[in-house]
Design an enzyme around this catalytic site. Structure first.
Site, mmCIF file in Angstrom:
data_model
loop_
_atom_site.group_PDB
_atom_site.id
_atom_site.type_symbol
_atom_site.label_atom_id
_atom_site.label_comp_id
_atom_site.label_asym_id
_atom_site.label_seq_id
_atom_site.Cartn_x
_atom_site.Cartn_y
_atom_site.Cartn_z
ATOM 1 N N ALA A 176 0.847 -1.268 0.044
ATOM 2 C CA ALA A 176 0.140 -0.092 0.102
ATOM 3 C C ALA A 176 0.863 1.194 0.130
ATOM 4 C CB ALA A 176 -0.996 0.061 1.217
ATOM 5 N N ASP A 177 1.972 1.213 0.580
ATOM 6 C CA ASP A 177 2.849 2.371 0.733
ATOM 7 C C ASP A 177 3.419 2.577 -0.489
ATOM 8 O OD1 ASP A 177 3.117 3.731 3.370
ATOM 9 O OD2 ASP A 177 3.656 1.578 4.043
ATOM 10 N N SER A 178 3.792 1.506 -1.327
ATOM 11 C CA SER A 178 4.552 1.480 -2.473
ATOM 12 C C SER A 178 3.523 2.331 -3.830
ATOM 13 C CB SER A 178 4.982 0.287 -3.101
ATOM 14 O OG SER A 178 6.159 -0.118 -2.130
ATOM 15 N N ALA A 181 3.069 5.631 -3.008
ATOM 16 C CA ALA A 181 4.263 6.711 -3.345
ATOM 17 C C ALA A 181 4.034 6.868 -4.833
ATOM 18 C CB ALA A 181 5.374 5.950 -3.210
#
Length: 404
Positions: A176-178, A181
């Site tokens: 999810a972070d990637s 980003a």
């Protein structure tokens, strides 16, 4: 695209763009890395005694965190305590020279330090303030601590991942972070494009729970119109078959995809079951998915009798879609990745030659570049602040105050 002093050459696509990276773990910093890869000047600002936790995440070598070498590449590293008056004043001076700030404090934190949008935009009306949080800047969850894992659970990703009779499955990496980003880098460029027309900056509000929901596809639409709730199907798909991983005779694994009808037909001919093509249900992806047991048995039996090398060669000759299931050792040895230089070598003063993922895409005229790997904590503080106009006496005063 690298100058002699490690700075971008003037024709780098984002040369002249200055980004202040105030964020930590992981979406905001990775977005800043992506901008830096294509020539933006990224200044990583960390707390003097509490550096970005990614410096300590995962394995290290000789006391040097390896994840940071990737996440911190193409960034100059300085320290600044924003809660101190001198730190606040210095950030405002930096903001006046910047195009973008990326931060991921909980909503209200910058405002508590008198560094909210009102103060930052007064210092620089052209600034784009990019705020990356778990849940966004408003709403009932806005002030909760938010991490990518929570987004992977809340978005519906975990509920459709895993075997039907097994628990929901979370990814073993920052999915999810990637995704956030990537979305953040896109949002920054969109806001900058708007600034080119209006002359004014704005606030980007990025909630990590949202981009992952977008990439999950039409699930909300399916439920809204049909009441359909997607369930866990393991490696199988509800939209086509055969689609699975299969074990070869030498104990390795391959993945087969048949999203196109013509490919599904080629696979059946290859594995010696052409009669299945004539079945009425074989004519659609959904029909094939409903008979996945039959198709998996046909494909799996054929693959299980052959080595991976033979299976891959046969599929390639038949123009059918297949790939080996690879771990990182295989990835580094893969000839296609090698041809693309997907994992490239970077010379690092601390560790020597190190290998990491290259820039995200190739531009034919103005390619990106990895100019250096992640720098030590605060390595560029004096240089950056001296460029800003601070004197040795100013720096000494900030240190005395605890702002550096």
């Amino acid at each position: 695209m690298t100058g002699t002093n490690g700075t971008p050459t003037p024709d780098a696509p984002l040369a002249g763009l200055r980004v202040l990276d105030l964020a930590t773990l992981f979406a905001g910093p990775l977005a800043a890395t992506m901008l830096g890869d294509f020539g933006a000047e990224v200044i990583k600002i960390e707390h003097p005694s509490k550096p970005d936790p990614s410096r300590g995440h995962g394995p290290s070598k000789n006391g040097v965190g390896l994840w940071w070498k990737l996440l911190g590449r193409n960034k100059r590293a300085i320290t600044l305590n924003l809660s101190r008056p001198g730190g606040r004043a210095t950030l405002l001076r930096l903001a006046a020279t910047a195009d973008v700030i990326i931060e991921n404090f909980r909503p209200g934190t910058l405002e508590k330090w008198d560094l909210g949008w009102e103060e930052l935009s007064a210092a620089n009306p052209r600034l784009v303030l990019t705020r990356v949080t778990g849940f966004g800047q408003f709403g009932p969850y806005a002030h909760r601590p938010g991490f990518g894992t929570l987004a992977e659970a809340m978005s519906g990703f975990a509920s459709i991942t895993g075997e039907p009779d097994a628990p929901p499955t979370l990814p073993p990496f920052g999915l999810a972070d990637s995704i956030a980003a990537l979305a953040t880098a896109y949002a920054v460029m969109t806001a900058l494009a708007a600034r080119d027309r209006t002359g004014e900056g704005q606030v980007v509000d990025m909630a990590i729970i949202e981009p992952i929901l977008t990439v999950l596809g039409p699930q909300p639409l399916w439920y809204d119109q049909l009441g359909y709730v997607q369930e866990r199907t393991g490696n199988r798909s509800a939209n086509n078959a055969p689609r699975n991983t299969y074990r070869t005779a030498d104990g390795t694994w391959v993945a087969v995809s048949t999203s196109a009808q013509s490919v599904a037909e080629r696979v059946m001919r290859l594995v010696g079951r052409p009669e299945l093509i004539d079945e009425p249900w074989f004519a659609t992806g959904a029909g094939r998915a409903a008979h996945a047991d039959v198709l998996d048995t046909a494909v799996g039996t054929w693959i299980a009798a052959r080595t991976r090398t033979d299976v891959l060669a046969a599929f390639e000759k038949a123009e059918a879609a297949i790939a080996p299931v690879q771990d990182v050792r295989d990835v580094l040895a893969d000839p296609q990745y090698q041809a693309l230089d997907t994992v490239t070598t970077v010379d690092d003063p601390e560790l020597g030659p190190i290998r990491m993922q290259n820039v995200l895409f190739r531009l034919s005229a103005t390619p990106g570049a990895i100019r250096w790997a992640g720098r030590p904590h605060g390595a560029d503080t004096e240089t950056v602040l001296t460029e800003l106009g601070l004197t040795p006496a100013d720096l000494a005063a900030l240190r005395t105050e605890g702002a550096l």
